[in-house]
Motif scaffolding. Sequence first.
Motif, PDB file in Angstrom:
ATOM      1  N   ALA A 169       8.340   4.767  -4.121  1.00 49.45           N
ATOM      2  CA  ALA A 169       9.295   4.434  -5.180  1.00 49.45           C
ATOM      3  C   ALA A 169      10.327   3.401  -4.714  1.00 49.45           C
ATOM      4  N   ASP A 170      10.420   3.178  -3.392  1.00 49.25           N
ATOM      5  CA  ASP A 170      11.386   2.212  -2.857  1.00 49.25           C
ATOM      6  C   ASP A 170      10.841   0.786  -2.828  1.00 49.25           C
TER       7      ASP A 170
ATOM      8  N   LEU B 219       3.536  -1.500   3.989  1.00 51.16           N
ATOM      9  CA  LEU B 219       2.958  -0.142   4.020  1.00 51.16           C
ATOM     10  C   LEU B 219       4.057   0.891   3.802  1.00 51.16           C
ATOM     11  N   PHE B 220       3.935   1.683   2.727  1.00 49.09           N
ATOM     12  CA  PHE B 220       4.917   2.735   2.418  1.00 49.09           C
ATOM     13  C   PHE B 220       4.308   4.085   2.740  1.00 49.09           C
ATOM     14  N   GLU B 221       4.778   4.699   3.816  1.00 50.09           N
ATOM     15  CA  GLU B 221       4.226   5.993   4.235  1.00 50.09           C
ATOM     16  C   GLU B 221       5.359   6.979   4.462  1.00 50.09           C
TER      17      GLU B 221
ATOM     18  N   GLU C  27      12.734  -2.715  -1.444  1.00 47.64           N
ATOM     19  CA  GLU C  27      12.208  -3.426  -0.272  1.00 47.64           C
ATOM     20  C   GLU C  27      11.834  -4.868  -0.621  1.00 47.64           C
ATOM     21  N   MET C  28      11.313  -5.061  -1.834  1.00 50.98           N
ATOM     22  CA  MET C  28      10.958  -6.430  -2.253  1.00 50.98           C
ATOM     23  C   MET C  28      12.223  -7.283  -2.330  1.00 50.98           C
ATOM     24  N   LYS C  29      13.284  -6.686  -2.888  1.00 47.86           N
ATOM     25  CA  LYS C  29      14.549  -7.404  -3.021  1.00 47.86           C
ATOM     26  C   LYS C  29      15.085  -7.781  -1.640  1.00 47.86           C
ATOM     27  N   THR C  30      15.103  -6.806  -0.744  1.00 51.82           N
ATOM     28  CA  THR C  30      15.614  -7.033   0.618  1.00 51.82           C
ATOM     29  C   THR C  30      14.858  -8.161   1.310  1.00 51.82           C
ATOM     30  N   ARG C  31      13.552  -8.240   1.034  1.00 49.18           N
ATOM     31  CA  ARG C  31      12.713  -9.211   1.735  1.00 49.18           C
ATOM     32  C   ARG C  31      12.520 -10.504   0.959  1.00 49.18           C
ATOM     33  N   GLY C  32      13.170 -10.626  -0.209  1.00 46.73           N
ATOM     34  CA  GLY C  32      13.057 -11.854  -1.001  1.00 46.73           C
ATOM     35  C   GLY C  32      11.663 -12.044  -1.589  1.00 46.73           C
TER      36      GLY C  32
ATOM     37  N   GLU D 253       0.849  -1.193   0.000  1.00 46.29           N
ATOM     38  CA  GLU D 253       0.000   0.000   0.000  1.00 46.29           C
ATOM     39  C   GLU D 253       0.883   1.241   0.000  1.00 46.29           C
ATOM     40  N   TYR D 254       0.621   2.157  -0.953  1.00 41.13           N
ATOM     41  CA  TYR D 254       1.327   3.429  -1.005  1.00 41.13           C
ATOM     42  C   TYR D 254       0.470   4.479  -0.283  1.00 41.13           C
TER      43      TYR D 254
END
Length: 203
Positions: free
Chosen positions: A97-98, A68-70, A102-107, A44-45
């Motif tokens: 935009a990150d 959640l991106f806030e 974040e997806m990469k970091t969390r696999g 969620e943005y």
Amino acid sequence: MSALFFKRFLQRPFQIASIVPSSRALVERVAAKIDFDRAKVIAEYGPGEGVHSREIARRMRPDARLLLFELDPAFSRDLERQFADDPRIAVLNRNAADLPLEMKTRGINHCDYILSGIPFSILKIDKKRALLQSTYDALAPNGSFIIYQVTNELKQHATIFDEAESEYFLQNIPPMFVTVFRKHVPSSNGNGAVEYSESRQRA
Ligand SMILES: C[S@@+](CC[C@H](N)C(=O)[O-])C[C@H]1O[C@@H](n2cnc3c(N)ncnc32)[C@H](O)[C@@H]1O
């Protein structure tokens, strides 16, 4: 009215862009567009004070994840407090935009749904296009990007998506366009190459 919401609006009117959170009716309308049986990863943005996030958390599978991106630090702290006991939810005081980072970091390979409440209309065109592209890339085939906005201007920029469906929803102050942008499942063209469906709709 949420006191925190109004306070943050006074501090950052362009970023927050609304003086009240989404109505209960809008929250339910948006949640109805998500198939919670198959949603394993949802992002969620701009959750703000979390009116949509709480409904998603209530409906989502026990093994699903919600990112959640806030951007606003006060909202982020409040979200962290609200979801402190829910290990499915990560609150990130970061720009939407990150998401790829974040997806990469969390696999995480793909998101099934991405929901956005951020004021896209104030983003400069290059930032808007970049965010739309990273959103499209982050979605799984069959995934959806769901937005609610005062204007429907994003539709003309979001032509990378294979399909778009909008409705004008009156039970909110102010009324909002709710649009679902879909990414189709790639089909093979017979030469082993993968291509996207011909039924791509232009705004
Ligand atoms: C109109 S409010 C929506 C709040 C909530 N989703 C609702 O429906 O009531 C927009 C929110 O997006 C956040 N925001 C704006 N730009 C953002 C960005 N690029 N990344 C993450 N959050 C952003 C703002 O801080 C604000 O909390």
